[in-house]
Scaffold this motif. Structure first.
Motif, PDB file in Angstrom:
ATOM      1  N   UNK A 396       4.759  51.430  30.539  1.00  0.00           N
ATOM      2  CA  UNK A 396       6.132  51.009  30.793  1.00  0.00           C
ATOM      3  C   UNK A 396       6.744  51.792  31.942  1.00  0.00           C
ATOM      4  N   UNK A 397       6.404  53.072  32.035  1.00  0.00           N
ATOM      5  CA  UNK A 397       6.941  53.882  33.130  1.00  0.00           C
ATOM      6  C   UNK A 397       6.417  53.378  34.476  1.00  0.00           C
ATOM      7  N   UNK A 398       5.139  52.995  34.489  1.00  0.00           N
ATOM      8  CA  UNK A 398       4.586  52.442  35.732  1.00  0.00           C
ATOM      9  C   UNK A 398       5.310  51.156  36.121  1.00  0.00           C
ATOM     10  N   UNK A 399       5.589  50.320  35.122  1.00  0.00           N
ATOM     11  CA  UNK A 399       6.315  49.086  35.413  1.00  0.00           C
ATOM     12  C   UNK A 399       7.718  49.374  35.932  1.00  0.00           C
ATOM     13  N   UNK A 400       8.382  50.367  35.334  1.00  0.00           N
ATOM     14  CA  UNK A 400       9.723  50.717  35.815  1.00  0.00           C
ATOM     15  C   UNK A 400       9.679  51.240  37.244  1.00  0.00           C
ATOM     16  N   UNK A 401       8.640  52.025  37.554  1.00  0.00           N
ATOM     17  CA  UNK A 401       8.529  52.556  38.921  1.00  0.00           C
ATOM     18  C   UNK A 401       8.308  51.420  39.913  1.00  0.00           C
ATOM     19  N   UNK A 402       7.464  50.468  39.514  1.00  0.00           N
ATOM     20  CA  UNK A 402       7.265  49.319  40.399  1.00  0.00           C
ATOM     21  C   UNK A 402       8.567  48.545  40.588  1.00  0.00           C
ATOM     22  N   UNK A 403       9.320  48.359  39.493  1.00  0.00           N
ATOM     23  CA  UNK A 403      10.605  47.650  39.607  1.00  0.00           C
ATOM     24  C   UNK A 403      11.560  48.412  40.512  1.00  0.00           C
ATOM     25  N   UNK A 404      11.578  49.746  40.359  1.00  0.00           N
ATOM     26  CA  UNK A 404      12.445  50.567  41.215  1.00  0.00           C
ATOM     27  C   UNK A 404      12.052  50.412  42.681  1.00  0.00           C
ATOM     28  N   UNK A 405      10.744  50.361  42.950  1.00  0.00           N
ATOM     29  CA  UNK A 405      10.302  50.183  44.340  1.00  0.00           C
ATOM     30  C   UNK A 405      10.727  48.838  44.898  1.00  0.00           C
ATOM     31  N   UNK A 406      10.587  47.796  44.065  1.00  0.00           N
ATOM     32  CA  UNK A 406      10.996  46.466  44.534  1.00  0.00           C
ATOM     33  C   UNK A 406      12.490  46.423  44.822  1.00  0.00           C
ATOM     34  N   UNK A 407      13.303  46.947  43.885  1.00  0.00           N
ATOM     35  CA  UNK A 407      14.753  46.894  44.075  1.00  0.00           C
ATOM     36  C   UNK A 407      15.167  47.718  45.282  1.00  0.00           C
ATOM     37  N   UNK A 461       5.296  58.360  42.187  1.00  0.00           N
ATOM     38  CA  UNK A 461       5.366  58.407  40.722  1.00  0.00           C
ATOM     39  C   UNK A 461       6.024  59.702  40.246  1.00  0.00           C
ATOM     40  N   UNK A 462       7.318  59.783  40.563  1.00  0.00           N
ATOM     41  CA  UNK A 462       8.184  60.851  40.042  1.00  0.00           C
ATOM     42  C   UNK A 462       7.753  62.234  40.507  1.00  0.00           C
ATOM     43  N   UNK A 463       7.224  62.333  41.721  1.00  0.00           N
ATOM     44  CA  UNK A 463       6.938  63.674  42.238  1.00  0.00           C
ATOM     45  C   UNK A 463       8.245  64.359  42.625  1.00  0.00           C
ATOM     46  N   UNK A 464       8.280  65.706  42.711  1.00  0.00           N
ATOM     47  CA  UNK A 464       9.520  66.398  43.090  1.00  0.00           C
ATOM     48  C   UNK A 464       9.987  65.987  44.478  1.00  0.00           C
ATOM     49  N   UNK A 465      11.242  66.311  44.757  1.00  0.00           N
ATOM     50  CA  UNK A 465      11.808  66.003  46.072  1.00  0.00           C
ATOM     51  C   UNK A 465      11.004  66.714  47.157  1.00  0.00           C
ATOM     52  N   UNK A 466      10.545  65.951  48.112  1.00  0.00           N
ATOM     53  CA  UNK A 466       9.702  66.511  49.164  1.00  0.00           C
ATOM     54  C   UNK A 466      10.536  66.850  50.393  1.00  0.00           C
ATOM     55  N   UNK A 467      10.070  67.831  51.106  1.00  0.00           N
ATOM     56  CA  UNK A 467      10.719  68.275  52.340  1.00  0.00           C
ATOM     57  C   UNK A 467       9.841  67.856  53.515  1.00  0.00           C
ATOM     58  N   UNK A 468      10.464  67.185  54.492  1.00  0.00           N
ATOM     59  CA  UNK A 468       9.746  66.743  55.701  1.00  0.00           C
ATOM     60  C   UNK A 468      10.441  67.344  56.923  1.00  0.00           C
ATOM     61  N   UNK A 469      10.073  68.568  57.346  1.00  0.00           N
ATOM     62  CA  UNK A 469      10.751  69.202  58.489  1.00  0.00           C
ATOM     63  C   UNK A 469      10.467  68.448  59.788  1.00  0.00           C
TER      64      UNK A 469
END
Length: 724
Positions: A396-407, A461-469
């Motif tokens: 279900x979490x994978x499905x929610x992540x996919x839905x979040x990506x689509x939205x 998939x819910x990794x921590x906030x990443x920094x891109x300098x």
């Protein structure tokens, strides 16, 4: 010896002396062992003549060895006259038996009259001893009595200790039974008369049936308690309860009622109880349970003890059992056998309790083993169910992540459309409108960045906030943040100040979007909890080799908070945010980003004095191709102070009524531009005198300055209050 029964009980000494001897109406001969009239309401007279046929004076002691006798009077014939003998008060303590001491000279003869009456069973058995023989017999009685009573008391003490440590009511009843038995044995041997109530002969006589009935009562309670504790059906249980009630009645009657009646009643009740116990023992003998065997032992020994006492008191021992007879009364041999029966009962009960506890321990071990197996099985089943639930949750979490990506991906389209239209408007806008359109573009770009972050969040998939300098223009970034902050502070009439304490580098390799997110969250919190005050952002920089140590501080003069020594400051600040209806996520996000950048977010605050958040990050200098060598921006060029948006001029004559202005303030607070235009149209038609007010309101609306519109309504409220 001769005996006479005074049926009336009122005859005096002279009347008795005048009676003829050897006739039915007078004294009749008695054998050397005396007689036992038992319970009698008559007064009994015993006449004896003692002669010293020796050549030397002989001291003698005439004793009735029965301590329960209530009324005994001695008369001695001296010089042809009968005289009443007074008890010798020189004997301490009080003697247990009624006795007469006298001395006969050589060839001298003396006559003795003994009057005996009372409510107890009478016994006319006078014994004649020399003083030495009498003392020797007393010593033997004391030895036997002390051993017997001491043994019973020791038995009671042992049962009491077992009851205390095992919390067993049965042992407590057994201790009470032994104590009552010890008091009964002491009463029938006269020791209670000597040591407890030496001047209360009546109470000494009553104490024997009282303690006897009490001992039998505790015996019945012991039997019934064993049966109840072991859940055993005792034969004739109700009959035993009836006998227990009769024992209580006999004990109370012997204490306060007619002693003669209740003493005989006690003997009758105990005799019937012995018969009932024989029947109970017979029934229990057919049961083979451990409890039935224990109760059989208890009842059997109780019957045996009672039978021995009864046979001894009635003189029923056969010739072959002559060794049971004794010159000491009551018979100590029979009493010691009774003590042994009590010890057997106690030993049987202790053994029974030990067997019960071992059986209970074995049963407990078996139950623990089975319970462990059951728990192990349940744990395995629940672990399997939890694993299945975990797999389902992951799906279900994978499905929610996919839905979040689509939205998130679909949200980019309308924002891109807004950006395109803003660029088209930019070509035809004047300088003032161009600044507003640039603010719209910056806001849209900021939202697009957040949407890109959501898309990245869905991908990782819910990794921590990443920094891109990346190479970032730091002064331009700070100016954008300042523009946002001015609008935030104007909502609650706050002044915003951005100040660089040192010169700062222009180009740095840093994640500007994350840094902007941190500072805007902190500035939003500062403006939210400050009213009519100051919000300040300060920057300082210090070079360290090929890197820069950049420090930021956001301070306000708002409500502040009290930081206790036992609470975390961020937890306290989040509680304040929750109390004011916000989620507190901004501070959490800021703290995570600063930690990811290698810094530490610190807070200092005082209640009513404001709050300050600060952090430092290390950023490398940008490459030489992009930035000039050691290009720095002086701190004076970054210093800027912006007060609240312009406030509406104070008017009183042309302002709408207070209710209308409250509606206007609410619309401006929510940024409802269309509703404000409708409000202006309705007020303009209804109140032509408010034209000046509406003109100024129109200018604020054209500038999209909702804070100024809200201030216009609030300022006029104050003016109206003053004019009123």
């Amino acid at each position: 010896m001769q005996v006479f029964e005074d049926i009336s009980g009122r005859m005096g000494l002279d009347d008795v002396v005048a009676l003829p001897a050897g006739k039915p109406a007078g004294f009749t001969p008695v054998g050397p062992d005396g007689i036992k009239p038992g319970f009698s309401r008559s007064a009994w007279w015993l006449r004896a003549f003692v002669r010293n046929e020796g050549a030397a004076p002989m001291p003698l002691v005439l004793t009735l060895r029965e301590p329960r006798l209530q009324s005994v009077t001695f008369y001695v014939q001296r010089g042809g006259q009968w005289q009443r003998e007074r008890p010798d008060s020189s004997f301490e303590p009080v003697p247990r038996y009624p006795s007469l001491r006298f001395t006969l000279g050589p060839g001298e003869q003396v006559g003795v009259l003994i009057r005996e009456a009372g409510d107890t069973a009478l016994s006319l058995e006078p014994k004649l001893y020399s003083p030495a023989e009498n003392e020797a017999l007393d010593r033997r009685e004391t030895l036997w009595g002390g051993a017997l009573i001491g043994g019973i008391v020791a038995l009671a003490w042992s049962a009491l200790l077992i009851a205390y440590f095992s919390r067993s009511t049965a042992f407590l009843l057994l201790a009470a039974l032994c104590t009552s038995t010890a008091l009964y044995e002491a009463a029938i041997r006269g020791y209670t008369k000597v040591y407890l109530w030496p001047h209360a002969a009546q109470w000494n006589a009553r104490s024997v049936p009282i303690f006897g009935c009490t001992a039998v009562l505790f015996f019945l309670a012991f039997i019934l308690n064993i049966a109840r504790g072991e859940k055993t059906n005792v034969p004739a249980r109700r009959i035993l309860l009836v006998f227990a009630a009769l024992e209580v009645v006999c004990s109370a009657g012997a204490a306060f009622g007619d002693l003669r009646f209740f003493d005989q009643a006690a003997l009758l009740v105990n005799g019937l109880l012995g018969i009932a116990q024989v029947g109970i023992a017979f029934v229990l003998s057919r049961r083979r349970t451990p409890t039935a065997r224990l109760m059989l032992v208890t009842v059997a020994f109780g019957i045996f003890d009672f039978g021995l006492h009864l046979a001894e008191s009635l003189g029923l021992f056969a010739h072959d059992l002559a060794w049971l007879n004794s010159d000491i009364h009551p018979n100590p041999i029979v009493a010691v056998i009774g003590l042994a029966t009590h010890l057997v009962v106690l030993a049987a009960w202790v053994d029974h309790v030990g067997r019960q506890r071992r059986a209970a321990r074995d049963e407990l071990v078996q139950w623990q083993t089975s319970e462990q197996e059951r728990l192990r099985y349940e744990v395995a089943q629940r672990t399997l169910a939890l694993n299945e639930a975990l797999l389902d949750a992951q799906e279900k979490n994978r499905q929610k992540i996919e839905t979040l990506g689509y939205v998130s991906h679909d949200l980019r389209a309308p924002l891109a459309t807004i950006t395109s239209y803003a660029k088209l408007l930019q070509y035809e806008a004047d300088s003032r409108q161009s600044a507003l359109i640039l603010s719209i573009e910056r806001s849209v770009n900021y939202q697009l960045g957040l949407i890109d972050e959501l898309i990245g969040y869905a991908k990782t998939e819910l990794r921590p906030l990443e920094i891109a300098p990346v190479q970032t223009d730091l002064p331009a970034l700070l100016n954008d943040i300042a523009d946002y902050s001015i609008a935030l502070c104007a909502q609650l009439n706050n002044r915003f100040c951005c100040q660089a304490l040192t010169s700062v580098p222009r180009w740095l390799t840093i994640d500007g979007r994350r840094l902007q997110q941190v500072l805007l969250n902190l500035l939003s919190n500062a403006s939210k909890f400050t009213r009519d005050g100051m919000v300040m952002m300060t920057i300082r920089a210090r070079a360290q080799g090929g890197q820069w140590l950049i420090g930021f501080e956001v301070a306000d003069t708002g409500i502040g908070m009290e930081l206790g020594h036992d609470s975390h400051p961020f937890s306290a600040f989040r509680r304040i945010e929750a109390a004011n209806g916000t989620t507190g996520l901004g501070l959490i996000i800021a703290q995570r980003i600063v930690d990811t950048m290698g810094g530490e977010l610190r807070v200092s605050s005082a209640l009513g004095e404001g709050t300050s958040f600060s952090f430092e990050i290390v950023a490398p200098v940008a490459s030489a191709e992009t930035a000039g060598a050691d290009e720095r921006v002086p701190y004076s060029s970054l210093m800027a102070e912006q007060g609240p948006r312009r406030r509406a001029s104070r008017r009183t004559a042309d302002a709408p009524p207070a209710d209308d202005r409250k509606t206007l303030a609410a619309l401006a607070r929510d940024g409802r531009m269309t509703d404000i235009e409708r409000w202006m149209d309705s007020v303009g038609e209804a109140r032509p005198a408010c034209a000046a007010f509406l003109a100024e309101l129109r200018s604020c609306l054209d500038a999209l300055d909702f804070a100024a519109i809200e201030a216009l309504a609030r300022v006029d409220d104050e003016d109206l209050a003053i004019s009123a």
